[in-house]
Design a protein around this motif. Structure first.
Motif, PDB file in Angstrom:
ATOM      1  N   ALA A   1       9.005 -11.848  52.999  1.00 24.12           N
ATOM      2  CA  ALA A   1       9.668 -11.333  52.419  1.00 24.12           C
ATOM      3  C   ALA A   1       9.314 -12.782  51.148  1.00 24.12           C
ATOM      4  O   ALA A   1       9.189 -12.889  49.933  1.00 24.12           O
ATOM      5  N   ARG A   2      10.810 -13.502  51.275  1.00 25.11           N
ATOM      6  CA  ARG A   2      11.052 -14.731  51.124  1.00 25.11           C
ATOM      7  C   ARG A   2       9.292 -15.950  50.964  1.00 25.11           C
ATOM      8  O   ARG A   2      10.049 -16.404  49.869  1.00 25.11           O
ATOM      9  N   ALA A   3       9.261 -16.471  51.804  1.00 25.76           N
ATOM     10  CA  ALA A   3       7.933 -16.391  51.401  1.00 25.76           C
ATOM     11  C   ALA A   3       7.068 -16.387  50.407  1.00 25.76           C
ATOM     12  O   ALA A   3       5.979 -16.750  49.792  1.00 25.76           O
ATOM     13  N   LEU A   4       7.079 -14.914  49.730  1.00 25.12           N
ATOM     14  CA  LEU A   4       6.564 -14.403  48.645  1.00 25.12           C
ATOM     15  C   LEU A   4       6.902 -14.821  47.276  1.00 25.12           C
ATOM     16  O   LEU A   4       5.929 -14.321  45.465  1.00 25.12           O
ATOM     17  N   GLY A   5       8.399 -15.693  46.920  1.00 29.17           N
ATOM     18  CA  GLY A   5       8.177 -15.612  45.870  1.00 29.17           C
ATOM     19  C   GLY A   5       9.714 -16.649  46.359  1.00 29.17           C
ATOM     20  O   GLY A   5       9.473 -17.550  46.542  1.00 29.17           O
ATOM     21  N   ASP A   6      10.671 -16.979  45.239  1.00 35.59           N
ATOM     22  CA  ASP A   6      10.739 -18.300  44.525  1.00 35.59           C
ATOM     23  C   ASP A   6      12.248 -17.535  44.869  1.00 35.59           C
ATOM     24  O   ASP A   6      13.582 -18.793  44.418  1.00 35.59           O
ATOM     25  N   CYS A   7      12.680 -16.267  45.334  1.00 37.32           N
ATOM     26  CA  CYS A   7      14.073 -15.608  45.845  1.00 37.32           C
ATOM     27  C   CYS A   7      13.949 -14.398  46.285  1.00 37.32           C
ATOM     28  O   CYS A   7      13.158 -14.044  46.182  1.00 37.32           O
TER      29      CYS A   7
ATOM     30  N   ARG B   1      15.680  -5.545  38.451  1.00 34.03           N
ATOM     31  CA  ARG B   1      14.112  -5.443  38.812  1.00 34.03           C
ATOM     32  C   ARG B   1      13.625  -6.451  39.283  1.00 34.03           C
ATOM     33  O   ARG B   1      13.288  -7.447  38.000  1.00 34.03           O
ATOM     34  N   PRO B   2      13.303  -6.805  40.196  1.00 30.35           N
ATOM     35  CA  PRO B   2      12.657  -7.567  40.985  1.00 30.35           C
ATOM     36  C   PRO B   2      10.853  -7.698  40.548  1.00 30.35           C
ATOM     37  O   PRO B   2      10.312  -6.182  40.321  1.00 30.35           O
ATOM     38  N   ASP B   3      10.851  -8.841  40.512  1.00 31.81           N
ATOM     39  CA  ASP B   3       9.000  -8.717  40.645  1.00 31.81           C
ATOM     40  C   ASP B   3       8.132  -8.588  41.496  1.00 31.81           C
ATOM     41  O   ASP B   3       6.985  -7.546  41.925  1.00 31.81           O
ATOM     42  N   LEU B   4       8.472  -8.175  42.561  1.00 31.51           N
ATOM     43  CA  LEU B   4       7.885  -7.804  44.590  1.00 31.51           C
ATOM     44  C   LEU B   4       9.068  -6.792  45.048  1.00 31.51           C
ATOM     45  O   LEU B   4      10.451  -7.226  45.428  1.00 31.51           O
ATOM     46  N   TRP B   5       9.094  -5.845  45.395  1.00 32.96           N
ATOM     47  CA  TRP B   5       9.824  -5.073  46.107  1.00 32.96           C
ATOM     48  C   TRP B   5       9.078  -5.203  47.524  1.00 32.96           C
ATOM     49  O   TRP B   5       7.974  -4.800  47.625  1.00 32.96           O
ATOM     50  N   VAL B   6       9.581  -6.114  48.337  1.00 32.88           N
ATOM     51  CA  VAL B   6       9.388  -5.893  49.963  1.00 32.88           C
ATOM     52  C   VAL B   6       9.550  -5.243  51.073  1.00 32.88           C
ATOM     53  O   VAL B   6      10.868  -4.971  50.864  1.00 32.88           O
ATOM     54  N   LYS B   7       8.696  -4.407  51.825  1.00 33.51           N
ATOM     55  CA  LYS B   7       9.234  -3.626  52.916  1.00 33.51           C
ATOM     56  C   LYS B   7       8.627  -4.376  54.511  1.00 33.51           C
ATOM     57  O   LYS B   7       7.063  -4.491  54.050  1.00 33.51           O
ATOM     58  N   GLY B   8       9.089  -3.450  55.016  1.00 33.46           N
ATOM     59  CA  GLY B   8       8.530  -4.092  56.372  1.00 33.46           C
ATOM     60  C   GLY B   8       7.242  -3.019  57.333  1.00 33.46           C
ATOM     61  O   GLY B   8       6.706  -1.970  56.085  1.00 33.46           O
ATOM     62  N   GLY B   9       6.090  -3.319  57.595  1.00 31.81           N
ATOM     63  CA  GLY B   9       5.119  -2.876  57.438  1.00 31.81           C
ATOM     64  C   GLY B   9       4.820  -1.162  58.013  1.00 31.81           C
ATOM     65  O   GLY B   9       3.731  -0.752  58.378  1.00 31.81           O
ATOM     66  N   ASP B  10       5.829  -0.770  58.382  1.00 32.03           N
ATOM     67  CA  ASP B  10       5.887   0.203  58.805  1.00 32.03           C
ATOM     68  C   ASP B  10       6.345   1.359  57.745  1.00 32.03           C
ATOM     69  O   ASP B  10       5.641   2.431  57.321  1.00 32.03           O
ATOM     70  N   TYR B  11       6.044   0.414  57.039  1.00 33.76           N
ATOM     71  CA  TYR B  11       5.714   1.761  55.394  1.00 33.76           C
ATOM     72  C   TYR B  11       4.539   1.375  54.598  1.00 33.76           C
ATOM     73  O   TYR B  11       3.655   0.684  55.278  1.00 33.76           O
TER      74      TYR B  11
ATOM     75  N   LEU C   1       9.189   2.917  40.590  1.00 34.44           N
ATOM     76  CA  LEU C   1       9.855   2.916  40.226  1.00 34.44           C
ATOM     77  C   LEU C   1       9.515   1.520  39.813  1.00 34.44           C
ATOM     78  O   LEU C   1      10.022   1.356  38.205  1.00 34.44           O
ATOM     79  N   VAL C   2       9.221   0.328  40.399  1.00 36.39           N
ATOM     80  CA  VAL C   2       8.979  -0.697  40.402  1.00 36.39           C
ATOM     81  C   VAL C   2       7.867  -1.258  39.528  1.00 36.39           C
ATOM     82  O   VAL C   2       7.906  -2.235  38.953  1.00 36.39           O
ATOM     83  N   ALA C   3       6.597  -0.372  39.866  1.00 38.42           N
ATOM     84  CA  ALA C   3       6.254  -0.113  38.107  1.00 38.42           C
ATOM     85  C   ALA C   3       6.250  -0.537  37.186  1.00 38.42           C
ATOM     86  O   ALA C   3       5.356  -0.437  36.068  1.00 38.42           O
ATOM     87  N   GLY C   4       7.425   0.302  36.551  1.00 39.69           N
ATOM     88  CA  GLY C   4       7.982   0.808  35.341  1.00 39.69           C
ATOM     89  C   GLY C   4       7.848  -0.600  34.928  1.00 39.69           C
ATOM     90  O   GLY C   4       8.156  -0.173  33.086  1.00 39.69           O
ATOM     91  N   TRP C   5       8.454  -1.108  35.816  1.00 41.38           N
ATOM     92  CA  TRP C   5       8.754  -2.757  34.942  1.00 41.38           C
ATOM     93  C   TRP C   5       7.150  -3.851  34.735  1.00 41.38           C
ATOM     94  O   TRP C   5       8.047  -4.754  34.552  1.00 41.38           O
ATOM     95  N   GLY C   6       6.438  -3.954  35.154  1.00 44.80           N
ATOM     96  CA  GLY C   6       5.444  -4.368  36.402  1.00 44.80           C
ATOM     97  C   GLY C   6       6.006  -4.872  37.348  1.00 44.80           C
ATOM     98  O   GLY C   6       4.679  -6.217  37.322  1.00 44.80           O
ATOM     99  N   GLY C   7       6.391  -4.246  38.015  1.00 39.73           N
ATOM    100  CA  GLY C   7       6.508  -4.602  39.495  1.00 39.73           C
ATOM    101  C   GLY C   7       5.615  -4.547  40.662  1.00 39.73           C
ATOM    102  O   GLY C   7       4.828  -3.098  39.605  1.00 39.73           O
ATOM    103  N   ARG C   8       5.821  -4.701  41.421  1.00 41.25           N
ATOM    104  CA  ARG C   8       4.579  -4.645  42.633  1.00 41.25           C
ATOM    105  C   ARG C   8       5.909  -4.344  44.135  1.00 41.25           C
ATOM    106  O   ARG C   8       6.652  -4.928  44.432  1.00 41.25           O
ATOM    107  N   THR C   9       4.878  -2.866  45.042  1.00 41.03           N
ATOM    108  CA  THR C   9       5.405  -3.426  46.502  1.00 41.03           C
ATOM    109  C   THR C   9       4.673  -3.345  46.898  1.00 41.03           C
ATOM    110  O   THR C   9       3.249  -3.083  46.625  1.00 41.03           O
ATOM    111  N   VAL C  10       4.876  -4.170  47.941  1.00 42.15           N
ATOM    112  CA  VAL C  10       4.453  -4.844  48.907  1.00 42.15           C
ATOM    113  C   VAL C  10       5.516  -4.705  50.592  1.00 42.15           C
ATOM    114  O   VAL C  10       6.015  -4.671  50.179  1.00 42.15           O
TER     115      VAL C  10
END
Length: 472
Positions: free
Chosen positions: A360-366, A422-432, A442-451
């Motif tokens: 997850a950390r590798a996808l962004g800056d924090c 309000r993160p840009d990316l909401w990340v969960k393990g691949g079992d989801y 919810l995350v899409a509501g402010w322009g974020g993405r779920t991965v």
């Protein structure tokens, strides 16, 4: 009458930050000429402590003394919706103007009305507010308020009944009242108050013990900046406890002591033991500075009343105040970076967790971890869980290099805390599946993405707990 939330008592100051570029010297003398690019006004002293608590969403009131001059008007505007119970300061508003070059380099500080002044007037309303407190932070800045006897008597009564009282002292201020829960001088203040040099952890421990005995308080915690804090309590048998601080980069320590005192009061109010509360507060102060310190406080939210309610909220155990996660997010966004968040119980941290967090950390800056509180885990997993307390889970997560901040939430879902971060990316393990996660819309509501990131089968808390039970 109780139910007054956290009450901050002390001297409110007006802080003014003037920032600009300094590229030339004045022809009138060898001094830099500052081309001003910004001027910011905010509450300082006890006002800053109250502002921090309000921005955390904590029910707070400020008990202080104010003037009737233009500086007091600026200070009231800076406090916004923070409820204020004030007596007459009987002097001009103490104002500290810090002049800095862009990049943080200090050029000068100009103080107005910061000299000796008569004792402020304390009203019945101020005393009543103190007596109604569920927890108290005393922010003494040496202006005389904490020396007024009727206010001291009210503080003594509050301490005597067992209400948490955190006292942040000043060398020119008044001694803490007998029975305070904890007094929090920094290294320089402890040296001045004790009359000896505090140079290292060992000397800090000795001084903390002496001051605790002198003041007849529950504990003294001497803060040492990047080296954390040293705690001396009545039950320590002369052996103080050292609480290390996370390593962070910070050019400006302004506000660290206020952040520590406010976080300490919140943790004690939520039921944490003193040593747990101090560990929480040390982390909170470090991450506050690492995220940018007072420069990242959302002053507009304070002025508009967002997060500054006057109605007391029920206390919840908080392992790391959410303002630190919000500050990390604001700093990263200001630098044009990507804010990543993930969430879960993280009970018995295992290799699958570590790989998911690193991915997850590798996808962004924090990476901000939204962590279920102990109560939330019990409701979700059953009465035997959690296996580890939320304080231990926070410590383990923050020990991972890939985790930048942790915020604890008490609800069954992370929706409310996600709406704050309000993160840009909401990340969960691949079992989801990203399209079936309940937080995705919810995350899409402010322009974020779920991965999702790769799932590592065979690693689970339940499996690990069962294996540990088999081996005893």
């Amino acid at each position: 009458m109780r139910g007054g939330g956290i009450v901050v008592v002390g001297d409110a100051l007006l802080d003014v930050d003037v920032v600009g570029t300094a590229t030339r010297l004045s022809p009138d003398g060898p001094v830099p000429v500052l081309d001003v690019s910004s001027r910011t006004t905010r509450a300082g002293g006890a006002g800053l402590v109250a502002a921090m608590l309000a921005l955390d969403g904590t029910a707070v009131r400020l008990v202080t003394a104010l003037s009737d001059d233009a500086g007091a008007d600026d200070l009231r505007r800076a406090l916004g919706a923070v409820p204020v119970v004030a007596g007459d300061l009987r002097a001009g508003t103490p104002t500290k103007t810090r002049v800095r070059a862009e990049g943080g380099h200090a050029i000068a500080r100009v103080d107005d009305h910061c000299g000796a002044a008569p004792a402020p007037l304390v009203t019945d309303e101020m005393v009543d507010a103190v007596l109604s407190a569920d927890a108290v932070v005393v922010a003494d800045y040496g202006r005389g308020l904490t020396g007024v006897q009727r206010l001291r008597e009210a503080l003594r009564q509050v301490a005597e009944r067992g209400t948490p009282v955190v006292w942040d002292p000043h060398p020119k201020g008044s001694p803490p009242v007998v029975g305070c829960t904890v007094v929090t001088p920094n290294q320089g203040e402890a040296s001045a108050l004790h009359g000896s040099v505090v140079g290292d952890v060992a000397s800090a421990g000795a001084v903390a013990g002496d001051l605790r005995d002198r003041w007849q308080v529950g504990a003294v915690a001497v803060t040492l900046g990047a080296r954390g804090a040293v705690l001396a309590t009545a039950g320590s048998a002369g052996v103080p406890a050292h609480v290390p601080a996370p390593s962070v980069d910070s050019a400006d320590p302004c506000g660290a002591g206020d952040r520590l005192a406010s976080a300490l009061a919140v943790a004690l109010h939520g039921g944490s033991s003193l040593d747990e509360a101090l560990a929480t507060a040390v982390r909170s102060a470090a991450w506050f500075l690492g995220a940018g310190g007072v420069a990242v406080l959302d002053l507009e939210a304070l002025r508009s009343g967002t997060g500054a309610g006057s109605e007391p909220a029920p206390p919840a155990p908080v392992a790391l105040p959410g303002v630190d996660a919000l500050a990390v997010a604001r700093r990263v966004r200001a630098e044009g970076g990507t804010v990543v968040a993930t969430g879960g119980c993280f009970d018995l941290l295992h290799a699958g967790h570590a790989r998911t967090l690193a991915g997850a950390r590798a996808l962004g800056d924090c990476l901000i971890v939204c962590l279920n509180s102990d109560e939330s885990v019990t409701r979700l997993k059953g009465p035997e869980r959690p296996i580890m307390s939320q304080g231990d889970r926070v410590d383990l997560l923050l020990a991972l290099e890939c985790v930048d901040a942790v915020v604890v939430f008490d609800e069954d879902t992370p929706h409310a805390v996600l709406d704050r971060v309000r993160p840009d990316l909401w990340v969960k393990g691949g079992d989801y599946s990203a399209d079936t996660l309940p937080e995705a819309s919810l995350v899409a509501g402010w322009g974020g993405r779920t991965v999702t990131v790769p799932f590592h089968p065979g690693r689970s808390t339940t499996r690990l707990a069962s294996a540990l039970e088999r081996v005893g």
